[in-house]
Design a protein around this motif. Structure first.
Motif, mmCIF file in Angstrom:
data_model
loop_
_atom_site.group_PDB
_atom_site.id
_atom_site.type_symbol
_atom_site.label_atom_id
_atom_site.label_comp_id
_atom_site.label_asym_id
_atom_site.label_seq_id
_atom_site.Cartn_x
_atom_site.Cartn_y
_atom_site.Cartn_z
ATOM 1 N N ASN A 277 32.554 44.409 9.525
ATOM 2 C CA ASN A 277 32.241 45.438 8.544
ATOM 3 C C ASN A 277 32.966 45.200 7.225
ATOM 4 O O ASN A 277 32.439 45.487 6.160
ATOM 5 C CB ASN A 277 32.611 46.824 9.078
ATOM 6 C CG ASN A 277 31.769 47.231 10.278
ATOM 7 O OD1 ASN A 277 30.632 46.798 10.417
ATOM 8 N ND2 ASN A 277 32.329 48.046 11.157
ATOM 9 N N GLY A 278 34.161 44.648 7.294
ATOM 10 C CA GLY A 278 34.992 44.547 6.110
ATOM 11 C C GLY A 278 34.804 43.300 5.284
ATOM 12 O O GLY A 278 35.246 43.252 4.143
ATOM 13 N N ASN A 279 34.190 42.277 5.810
ATOM 14 C CA ASN A 279 33.949 41.040 5.060
ATOM 15 C C ASN A 279 32.636 40.447 5.543
ATOM 16 O O ASN A 279 32.606 39.563 6.388
ATOM 17 C CB ASN A 279 35.096 40.053 5.251
ATOM 18 C CG ASN A 279 34.910 38.792 4.424
ATOM 19 O OD1 ASN A 279 34.164 38.781 3.447
ATOM 20 N ND2 ASN A 279 35.581 37.724 4.815
ATOM 21 N N GLN A 280 31.554 40.954 4.970
ATOM 22 C CA GLN A 280 30.243 40.589 5.474
ATOM 23 C C GLN A 280 29.217 40.571 4.344
ATOM 24 O O GLN A 280 29.317 41.359 3.393
ATOM 25 C CB GLN A 280 29.791 41.591 6.548
ATOM 26 C CG GLN A 280 28.499 41.249 7.269
ATOM 27 C CD GLN A 280 28.581 39.908 7.964
ATOM 28 O OE1 GLN A 280 28.228 38.888 7.387
ATOM 29 N NE2 GLN A 280 29.080 39.896 9.200
ATOM 30 N N ILE A 281 28.269 39.654 4.434
ATOM 31 C CA ILE A 281 27.129 39.620 3.520
ATOM 32 C C ILE A 281 25.937 40.225 4.244
ATOM 33 O O ILE A 281 25.555 39.754 5.321
ATOM 34 C CB ILE A 281 26.801 38.184 3.065
ATOM 35 C CG1 ILE A 281 27.965 37.613 2.241
ATOM 36 C CG2 ILE A 281 25.511 38.163 2.246
ATOM 37 C CD1 ILE A 281 27.805 36.143 1.898
ATOM 38 N N PHE A 282 25.385 41.263 3.658
ATOM 39 C CA PHE A 282 24.229 41.933 4.235
ATOM 40 C C PHE A 282 22.995 41.660 3.386
ATOM 41 O O PHE A 282 23.064 41.673 2.158
ATOM 42 C CB PHE A 282 24.452 43.447 4.297
ATOM 43 C CG PHE A 282 25.530 43.877 5.246
ATOM 44 C CD1 PHE A 282 25.248 44.079 6.587
ATOM 45 C CD2 PHE A 282 26.833 44.082 4.807
ATOM 46 C CE1 PHE A 282 26.241 44.476 7.470
ATOM 47 C CE2 PHE A 282 27.833 44.482 5.681
ATOM 48 C CZ PHE A 282 27.531 44.680 7.018
ATOM 49 N N ALA A 283 21.883 41.436 4.039
ATOM 50 C CA ALA A 283 20.612 41.390 3.322
ATOM 51 C C ALA A 283 20.200 42.808 2.987
ATOM 52 O O ALA A 283 20.396 43.736 3.774
ATOM 53 C CB ALA A 283 19.535 40.732 4.183
ATOM 54 N N SER A 284 19.661 42.971 1.793
ATOM 55 C CA SER A 284 19.082 44.264 1.458
ATOM 56 C C SER A 284 17.957 44.575 2.439
ATOM 57 O O SER A 284 17.175 43.698 2.817
ATOM 58 C CB SER A 284 18.521 44.217 0.032
ATOM 59 O OG SER A 284 17.639 45.275 -0.206
ATOM 60 N N ASP A 285 17.863 45.829 2.862
ATOM 61 C CA ASP A 285 16.763 46.211 3.751
ATOM 62 C C ASP A 285 15.412 45.935 3.109
ATOM 63 O O ASP A 285 14.443 45.597 3.793
ATOM 64 C CB ASP A 285 16.873 47.689 4.116
ATOM 65 C CG ASP A 285 17.938 47.960 5.183
ATOM 66 O OD1 ASP A 285 18.720 47.035 5.484
ATOM 67 O OD2 ASP A 285 17.988 49.091 5.699
ATOM 68 N N THR A 286 15.340 46.056 1.776
ATOM 69 C CA THR A 286 14.063 45.799 1.110
ATOM 70 C C THR A 286 13.653 44.333 1.241
ATOM 71 O O THR A 286 12.469 44.024 1.294
ATOM 72 C CB THR A 286 14.120 46.190 -0.374
ATOM 73 O OG1 THR A 286 15.142 45.422 -1.035
ATOM 74 C CG2 THR A 286 14.428 47.664 -0.541
ATOM 75 N N TRP A 287 14.640 43.428 1.283
ATOM 76 C CA TRP A 287 14.305 42.003 1.425
ATOM 77 C C TRP A 287 13.594 41.765 2.755
ATOM 78 O O TRP A 287 12.645 40.978 2.823
ATOM 79 C CB TRP A 287 15.581 41.159 1.353
ATOM 80 C CG TRP A 287 15.328 39.684 1.430
ATOM 81 C CD1 TRP A 287 14.921 38.871 0.411
ATOM 82 C CD2 TRP A 287 15.443 38.844 2.588
ATOM 83 N NE1 TRP A 287 14.773 37.572 0.865
ATOM 84 C CE2 TRP A 287 15.091 37.533 2.196
ATOM 85 C CE3 TRP A 287 15.811 39.078 3.914
ATOM 86 C CZ2 TRP A 287 15.104 36.457 3.082
ATOM 87 C CZ3 TRP A 287 15.824 38.006 4.796
ATOM 88 C CH2 TRP A 287 15.474 36.723 4.385
#
Length: 444
Positions: A277-287
């Motif tokens: 949770n503290g060091n993560q790259i998330f894809a936008s849900d829209t992507w």
């Protein structure tokens, strides 16, 4: 790649126009190199330039990716989210997302300028063909670094001439002029590589592109990218013909930036351990939700979490799986991009060629191909590039050069904030088109 300590590793254009010289006690001083440069010293300069290309890269990718809402970086610094989506009103010209890319690129450019200057005083055993090899290498790498700067700062400006640290050239705020200078530099580099020889070894990431002839193909691939950015489709097609473009070839072919766990070397900071949770790259849900087809294999670059995660008012469900480990290589340019450049460059010129190229990419992604009667559009290319190059630093340039880097085109995620009365309300957002000139460059 093992990081090699070089004479000028700390002689950089870090901030403003000042050059801080720090001497490596295990190697001769910079002044000695510029008085008489051995082949070994010249080779150390090439190694340092290649190693330096990685500095600041991950910040550039995550910052531009957040501006275009293809991803979000969740780490300890909320500016990676709040600033870059415009909730703070404007970008800070003295924050890491503005300065890290500028500093990293100009460090490499300084390395290359010293290499070019040192050739004038190279020892007698350095042949003219080898000097041509050093020149072609340096100009190609500098052009690549300037192209990244052009993509990031655009109208804010780029310094083209920094070879003299005491008298650098002006900040050029005409992006067309900057892009033309980059294209000219690539052409000069290609001319130097013709008839050259390499007295130096390149990193493992350049395997297959480590001779003057094959490195020239890399140069021409970059020239095709720059021509596309300039809207010069005829030149883009011409340069592809001299590059490693292969419509039937492996999409992953191309020079890369390697990483390792060797002491003093760098890790791939775009790799993130799962379920953090503290060091993560998330894809936008829209992507994910706006994908043309849910069976698109490129969606495997991310994985859905068991539980959604929320920070800074942003709720996300998908985290990166783009890289397998912290030593996975990062592409500089690859055949997949060249095929899509070919497709886009042929729009309005030869639709059959454009269609064949875009269908090659769709086939690799597990998607149905377009029929022979289909007319390829720029919108089609943007869709393919959006999923082929997620989290690779392309999206901001692609949208800006096609007039789509704006609120009308970008789908905002549902991002909230809390007002003075404690009510959760939609957060203000803005789409930035470029980074500001770093504070230390203003007025210098």
């Amino acid at each position: 790649m093992k990081k090699i300590l070089i004479v000028i590793i700390a002689v950089v254009v870090a901030f403003g126009c000042e050059i801080d010289e720090q001497i490596n006690i295990n190697a001769p001083a910079l002044d000695d190199i510029l008085e008489s440069a051995s082949k070994s010293e010249l080779n150390n300069l090439t190694a340092g330039a290649i190693a330096g290309m990685r500095n600041g890269h991950s910040i550039y990718v995550t910052a531009t990716g957040t501006i275009t809402r293809e991803l979000y970086l969740f780490d300890a610094d909320p500016r990676n989210r709040t600033d870059l989506i415009g909730t703070e009103g404007s970008l800070d010209n003295n924050s890491f997302y503005t300065t890290a890319n500028w500093t990293g690129r100009y460090r490499v450019i300084k390395n290359c300028n010293i290499l070019l200057d040192a050739l004038a005083v190279a020892e007698a055993d350095v042949t003219e063909a080898e000097k041509q090899g050093y020149r072609g290498f340096a100009k190609t790498i500098m052009a690549h670094q300037l192209l990244v700067l052009w993509g990031a700062y655009h109208n804010s400006g780029v310094r083209l001439e920094v070879s003299d640290p005491d008298n650098p050239g002006p900040v050029i705020t005409d992006p067309d002029a900057v892009l033309q200078a980059i294209r000219d530099m690539l052409d000069d580099g290609a001319n130097d590589l013709s008839g050259a020889s390499f007295a130096f070894a390149l990193s493992s990431g350049f395997q297959g592109f480590d001779t003057p002839a094959t490195f020239s193909q890399f140069n021409r691939a970059l020239a095709a990218r720059a021509a596309l950015y300039a809207g010069d489709m005829a030149d883009a097609i011409t340069h592809l013909g001299d590059s490693f473009y292969d419509i039937n070839g492996d999409l992953t072919t191309g020079p890369k930036m390697p990483f390792s766990t060797s002491p003093g070397d760098l890790l791939n900071d775009l790799f993130k351990t799962s379920d953090q949770n503290g060091n993560q790259i998330f894809a936008s849900d829209t992507w994910v939700n706006e994908a043309m087809d849910p069976s698109d294999l490129r969606l495997n670059k991310v994985v859905q979490r068991d539980q959604a995660f929320t920070a800074s008012g942003i709720t996300v469900n998908y985290e990166t799986e783009l890289y397998a480990s912290s030593i996975s290589s990062i592409d500089i340019i690859r055949n997949e991009e060249l095929i899509l450049i070919y497709a886009e460059a042929n729009i309005g010129i030869d639709n059959n060629e454009a269609l064949a190229a875009i269908n090659r990419i769709r086939t690799e992604a597990g998607l149905a191909t377009y029929p022979g009667t289909y007319t390829v559009t720029v919108e089609d290319i943007l869709d393919e590039r959006r999923y082929s190059f997620w989290c690779e630093g392309h999206r901001m340039v692609d949208l800006r050069r096609t007039g789509n880097l704006n609120e009308s085109y970008i789908t905002f995620d549902n991002i909230t904030t809390t007002d003075a009365d404690g009510n959760v309300i939609p957060a203000d957002q803005e789409v930035f088109t470029e980074f500001p000139l770093p504070l230390t460059e203003i007025g210098s």
